[in-house]
Structures are given as C-alpha cells and as structure tokens.
Design a protein around this motif. Structure first.
Motif, PDB file in Angstrom:
ATOM      1  N   ALA A 174       0.822  -1.216   0.000  1.00  0.00           N
ATOM      2  CA  ALA A 174       0.000   0.000   0.000  1.00  0.00           C
ATOM      3  C   ALA A 174       0.852   1.261   0.000  1.00  0.00           C
ATOM      4  CB  ALA A 174      -0.924  -0.009   1.217  1.00  0.00           C
ATOM      5  N   PHE A 175       1.936   1.264   0.779  1.00  0.00           N
ATOM      6  CA  PHE A 175       2.710   2.492   0.967  1.00  0.00           C
ATOM      7  C   PHE A 175       3.909   2.638   0.033  1.00  0.00           C
ATOM      8  CE2 PHE A 175       0.575   2.189   5.132  1.00  0.00           C
ATOM      9  CZ  PHE A 175       0.065   3.477   5.215  1.00  0.00           C
ATOM     10  N   PHE A 176       4.449   1.531  -0.469  1.00  0.00           N
ATOM     11  CA  PHE A 176       5.691   1.624  -1.223  1.00  0.00           C
ATOM     12  C   PHE A 176       5.586   1.181  -2.680  1.00  0.00           C
ATOM     13  CE2 PHE A 176       6.940   1.138   3.246  1.00  0.00           C
ATOM     14  CZ  PHE A 176       7.793   2.227   3.394  1.00  0.00           C
ATOM     15  N   TYR A 177       4.467   0.601  -3.087  1.00  0.00           N
ATOM     16  CA  TYR A 177       4.353   0.117  -4.453  1.00  0.00           C
ATOM     17  C   TYR A 177       3.193   0.771  -5.201  1.00  0.00           C
ATOM     18  CZ  TYR A 177       8.000  -3.264  -3.521  1.00  0.00           C
ATOM     19  OH  TYR A 177       9.213  -3.842  -3.206  1.00  0.00           O
ATOM     20  N   THR A 178       2.971   2.030  -4.910  1.00  0.00           N
ATOM     21  CA  THR A 178       1.976   2.824  -5.622  1.00  0.00           C
ATOM     22  C   THR A 178       2.706   3.965  -6.320  1.00  0.00           C
ATOM     23  OG1 THR A 178       0.218   2.290  -4.055  1.00  0.00           O
ATOM     24  CG2 THR A 178      -0.086   4.250  -5.418  1.00  0.00           C
ATOM     25  N   ASP A 179       2.686   3.992  -7.654  1.00  0.00           N
ATOM     26  CA  ASP A 179       3.463   4.984  -8.406  1.00  0.00           C
ATOM     27  C   ASP A 179       2.679   6.258  -8.699  1.00  0.00           C
ATOM     28  OD1 ASP A 179       5.743   3.348  -8.578  1.00  0.00           O
ATOM     29  OD2 ASP A 179       4.862   2.235 -10.241  1.00  0.00           O
ATOM     30  N   GLU A 180       1.472   6.100  -9.217  1.00  0.00           N
ATOM     31  CA  GLU A 180       0.671   7.253  -9.629  1.00  0.00           C
ATOM     32  C   GLU A 180      -0.755   7.074  -9.123  1.00  0.00           C
ATOM     33  OE1 GLU A 180      -0.718   9.563 -13.740  1.00  0.00           O
ATOM     34  OE2 GLU A 180       0.456   7.719 -13.841  1.00  0.00           O
ATOM     35  N   ILE A 181      -1.307   8.135  -8.545  1.00  0.00           N
ATOM     36  CA  ILE A 181      -2.640   8.049  -7.968  1.00  0.00           C
ATOM     37  C   ILE A 181      -3.613   8.932  -8.750  1.00  0.00           C
ATOM     38  CG2 ILE A 181      -4.045   8.537  -5.921  1.00  0.00           C
ATOM     39  CD1 ILE A 181      -1.652   7.915  -4.199  1.00  0.00           C
ATOM     40  N   HIS A 182      -4.751   8.354  -9.134  1.00  0.00           N
ATOM     41  CA  HIS A 182      -5.846   9.121  -9.754  1.00  0.00           C
ATOM     42  C   HIS A 182      -6.854   9.417  -8.646  1.00  0.00           C
ATOM     43  CE1 HIS A 182      -4.209   8.305 -13.736  1.00  0.00           C
ATOM     44  NE2 HIS A 182      -4.081   7.034 -13.369  1.00  0.00           N
ATOM     45  N   TRP A 183      -6.891  10.654  -8.229  1.00  0.00           N
ATOM     46  CA  TRP A 183      -7.605  11.019  -7.009  1.00  0.00           C
ATOM     47  C   TRP A 183      -9.118  10.888  -7.125  1.00  0.00           C
ATOM     48  CZ3 TRP A 183      -4.949  11.096  -2.745  1.00  0.00           C
ATOM     49  CH2 TRP A 183      -3.572  11.355  -2.801  1.00  0.00           C
ATOM     50  N   HIS A 184      -9.675  11.072  -8.327  1.00  0.00           N
ATOM     51  CA  HIS A 184     -11.136  10.938  -8.476  1.00  0.00           C
ATOM     52  C   HIS A 184     -11.567   9.492  -8.176  1.00  0.00           C
ATOM     53  CE1 HIS A 184     -11.720  14.963  -9.975  1.00  0.00           C
ATOM     54  NE2 HIS A 184     -10.803  14.786 -10.920  1.00  0.00           N
ATOM     55  N   ALA A 185     -10.844   8.558  -8.758  1.00  0.00           N
ATOM     56  CA  ALA A 185     -11.170   7.151  -8.511  1.00  0.00           C
ATOM     57  C   ALA A 185     -10.939   6.800  -7.047  1.00  0.00           C
ATOM     58  CB  ALA A 185     -10.328   6.257  -9.420  1.00  0.00           C
ATOM     59  N   LEU A 186      -9.850   7.327  -6.479  1.00  0.00           N
ATOM     60  CA  LEU A 186      -9.571   7.038  -5.073  1.00  0.00           C
ATOM     61  C   LEU A 186     -10.648   7.631  -4.175  1.00  0.00           C
ATOM     62  CD1 LEU A 186      -7.394   5.555  -3.458  1.00  0.00           C
ATOM     63  CD2 LEU A 186      -6.290   7.768  -3.059  1.00  0.00           C
ATOM     64  N   GLY A 187     -11.207   8.778  -4.583  1.00  0.00           N
ATOM     65  CA  GLY A 187     -12.314   9.375  -3.825  1.00  0.00           C
ATOM     66  C   GLY A 187     -13.546   8.487  -3.814  1.00  0.00           C
ATOM     67  N   ILE A 188     -13.824   7.838  -4.969  1.00  0.00           N
ATOM     68  CA  ILE A 188     -14.951   6.899  -5.038  1.00  0.00           C
ATOM     69  C   ILE A 188     -14.695   5.722  -4.097  1.00  0.00           C
ATOM     70  CG2 ILE A 188     -16.182   5.280  -6.524  1.00  0.00           C
ATOM     71  CD1 ILE A 188     -15.618   7.206  -8.864  1.00  0.00           C
ATOM     72  N   ALA A 189     -13.446   5.228  -4.097  1.00  0.00           N
ATOM     73  CA  ALA A 189     -13.094   4.122  -3.194  1.00  0.00           C
ATOM     74  C   ALA A 189     -13.261   4.538  -1.740  1.00  0.00           C
ATOM     75  CB  ALA A 189     -11.657   3.675  -3.455  1.00  0.00           C
ATOM     76  N   GLY A 190     -12.884   5.792  -1.430  1.00  0.00           N
ATOM     77  CA  GLY A 190     -13.062   6.296  -0.068  1.00  0.00           C
ATOM     78  C   GLY A 190     -14.526   6.365   0.322  1.00  0.00           C
TER      79      GLY A 190
END
Length: 447
Positions: A174-190
């Motif tokens: 979770a903390f070390f193998y994430t290169d690029e984050i798409h925040w809109h999709a992550l917001g849906i996951a949240g």
C-alpha cells in the motif's frame, strides 16, 4: 467412480492439500515454460481483454487480471484471517501477541536488509520487499506432514508469524508500491469505504451489500493506481465479526432443533421436509458471524483454485542458458535467495533469543525448544505466493522478474526441506516434548 470421488474428497480435507496443489501448479508451470508449449503459454498469459464502460473501462492481460482480480479475493481472505486473529485468536491480547509479532517483524526486517546489502545503489533496489513474507499454505502443509508430533504452541506460533507477515506485506504494498494516484477514482473508493463502515455500524449482517459495495471499491482502487488487492483487506476489516443472535436466541433455537429431531423419530422423510431445511439453513446462518461465513465460503476457492492459478501464471520461468548464467551473477537472485534462506531464520531466532533471555527469564530453555524454534524459523523462509506477487510489482522487465523468481523458488524449496528435517529431528522423540513438559518449559511464555 465412487472410490475415486471419495479419495478426492478425502485429499481436499487434508491440511497439506493447498501446499501440494501449489507444488503441482508450480511444477506444471515450469514444465510448460520449458517445453514447446512455452510460446502458447505466454501467448495465453498476454491475451488482453477489458471490462467496464466508456468512462470506467479497464483493459488488462490475463496475467494481470489474475494478479489484480483473483488475488484481491486472496487478500480478502488474508484480511478476514487477520481480523479473526485480532478478535479471537493469538493476536487478541498484547501478552499473547507480542512474542510472535516481534518475531514476524524481525523476520521481515532482516531479509530486507540482506536484499538491500546486495542491491543498494543498483536499479534492482525496488525489490527490497520480495523476501519479507512467509507463505502460510506451504508452511501449514509441511506442519501437516509432521502430524501430531508438532506441539500445539509451535503451530500457533508459526501461524501467527505467517499472518503478521501477510499484514506487513499488505502495508508495504500500500505504501511503497503505488506509483501514480488518480484522485477521483480514489475518492470513489473512499466513499465506498465510508458506506461499508456505516453498514457495519448499523449492524447489517447480510453479506450481499458488503460484497456489492466491495466490488465497486475494488474497481475504483484498480482505476486509481493503488494496487487493487488493498480493496480486499479494506472490505475484510468492515465485514462484521458478530453473530446476529445473542446467546438466549441460540438457546431457544437449539431447543427447537432438539424438538424437531425428537419428533422425526428417525423418519428420513420428516427430516427432509422444506420446514426442516429452512430451519437448519436459518439457524446456521444466524449463529455464524458474517466474517466467519465469508471466510468459510472463500476458503476452498482461495486455497484450491486462486493460489494454484496464481502459481501457474507466475512461476513459468524459462531455464535457458542465458537466464541461468545471469541468475547467479545478478544481486537480485542472491539478495532474494539469501534474504529468505538466511535472513528469515536470523531475524526470527534473534527475536526469540531476545524474548527468552530478557523477558521470559523463568522459562526453562531446553534444547528441544531451541530446535523447534530454529525449525520454525527455517520454514518461514518459504516466501512463494507473496514474494512472487511483490516481484510483479517491483519489476516490469521479464528477465529481472525471472531472476528474482529463481531466487524465490530455490530459497523456498531449501527452506521447506531444511525446516522439515530440523523439525522432524526435533520431534522424533515425542516423549521429550510432551504436553506437560511444554507447559512447564513455556509456562512464562504467552498462552
């Protein structure tokens, strides 16, 4: 046919069955990859197909769908097991958890240090987490081969280490193998996570809403750039571990079931009426927590299908002259192999020595105890499933992946063999480690 089906059913009930299937799947992948079927194997693995709709369409290869899709269910199972251990198992209290948890952290730290020692300053340093985790399916399989000679505390100890190792691996991914984050999709996951927490808070005990929202969350996390398997762990932590019925309701249902049984009077027809079937299904569902119900349903799917499939998809290493020649000249292979084979035992034995020497001074430290702990520490060098998974996250180049996988296969095989031999020798005289003596020797260790 009857005897064959009975033999198959008996096999799948054995604790060693998942480990045996992993060995068969790995051997099959190696055979296919090193025969004329190799081109067909890689063509199928690279077959590309997508799912979704216009603004949420995801296209991946079959290899990636196994790693990102099916393995999300594996991580869901891991999360369920971790939550169950935290609530009812060996991680329930600080006193019972501190020793194996410390051993797990030490056993994860030393392999990473050894890998970094070989690869620091190179392009291969990203794989530092490859030798950190222990494969619980293989470990349980080896322990099952030792049978009842293995003391119960040793089984609990090594299983707890493997569970904590999985938790460490999840956090590392979770903390070390994430290169690029798409925040809109992550917001849906949240948002999905919040809904799941509300369902838990509202005491919703049906699995359907959790699984439906969990699927949307998995899709959103997959699209966000964070590894999708994290969705399985998040979902697991929100599934309730409480029963729908309290003890009074269970008592009343049990009495009703007893009356139905008495009224049946060995009448096969009476015991198969719809009313009886409905009662039995209902009482089973209500007396079992949603988490345990989901864990039970996933167990066969994960251990008998998903893990062997993952092994078959990822263990297809081509042993040609170039690969074998480079394998033992690259620090990736040596760092991975020695991290698992040497780093794991050093880390776990170091933590064991610290605890037995300074925190449990009254514990009688017999040679049997040290031999058992050493055998356990060797078995924890079986990294396989999680190590292969982290290889795919660490390197894109197929040659580099194969060099790391060679290190994993060699270290896991040697660790399993040496661990089995040490434990078999340590337990060859069961009278030397009877339950009474175990309680005496470990009277000051966590129960």
């Amino acid at each position: 046919m009857g005897k064959l089906s009975e033999s198959i059913e008996t096999f799948f009930k054995q604790p060693s069955a998942p480990g045996i299937l992993l060995i068969i799947a790995t051997a099959s992948a190696l055979i296919v990859a090193n025969t004329p079927l190799n081109s067909f194997y890689h063509t199928v693995m690279q077959y590309n197909f997508g799912m979704g709709f216009k603004d949420a369409y995801i296209s991946k290869t079959l290899h990636d769908w196994v790693n990102d899709g099916l393995m999300a269910l594996f991580f869901l199972m891991v999360g369920l097991e971790i939550k169950s251990e935290l609530k009812f198992g060996s991680l329930t209290s600080f006193k019972s958890a501190i020793f194996p948890v410390a051993a797990a952290f030490s056993g994860a730290m030393f392999p990473a240090i050894i890998y970094l020692a070989f690869n620091m300053g190179t392009d291969y340093v990203r794989g530092w987490a490859i030798p950190m985790a222990t494969d619980i399916a293989f470990v349980i399989g080896v322990i099952a081969m030792l049978g009842s000679r293995m003391p119960s505390w040793a089984k609990v100890f090594i299983t707890t280490i493997a569970v904590v190792d999985d938790l460490i691996a999840v956090l590392v991914i979770a903390f070390f193998y994430t290169d690029e984050i798409h925040w809109h999709a992550l917001g849906i996951a949240g948002g999905c996570t919040i809904i799941l927490l509300i369902l838990n808070r509202k005491r919703v005990n049906r699995l359907t809403p959790y699984l439906a929202i969990g699927f949307v969350m998995w899709w959103a996390i997959l699209a966000s750039g964070v590894h999708a398997t994290i969705a399985g762990v998040i979902l697991a932590m929100t599934v309730p571990l409480r029963r729908e019925w309290d003890l009074d309701q269970i008592k009343k249902a049990s009495l009703k079931g007893y009356r139905l049984f008495k009224e049946a009077k060995d009448d096969a027809y009476t015991m198969t009426t719809p009313q009886v079937h409905h009662f039995l299904e209902n009482i089973h569902r209500e007396m079992e927590s949603p988490l345990k119900r989901l864990e039970r349903k996933l167990h066969g799917l994960v251990y008998f299908f998903i893990m062997p499939t993952f092994a078959f998809v990822n263990a297809g290493i081509v042993f040609d002259a170039q690969v074998l020649n480079e394998a033992f000249h690259l620090p990736i292979t040596w760092g991975t192999m020695l991290g698992l084979l040497i780093g794991k035992p050093i880390g776990i034995m170091f933590a064991s020595w610290i605890f037995l020497s300074f925190f449990y001074k009254k514990t009688k430290k017999t040679p049997e105890i040290w031999r058992l702990l050493f055998g356990i520490s060797l078995l924890c060098g079986i990294g396989f499933t999680m190590s292969l998974f982290i290889v795919n996250l660490s390197f894109v180049d197929r040659i580099l992946q194969e060099e790391a996988k060679i290190g994993i296969l060699l270290a896991s095989g040697l660790s399993g063999l040496l661990g089995y031999l040490v434990l078999r020798n340590a337990t060859r005289k069961p009278e030397a480690i009877t339950e009474d003596k175990i309680r005496l020797n470990l009277s000051h260790l966590p129960k």
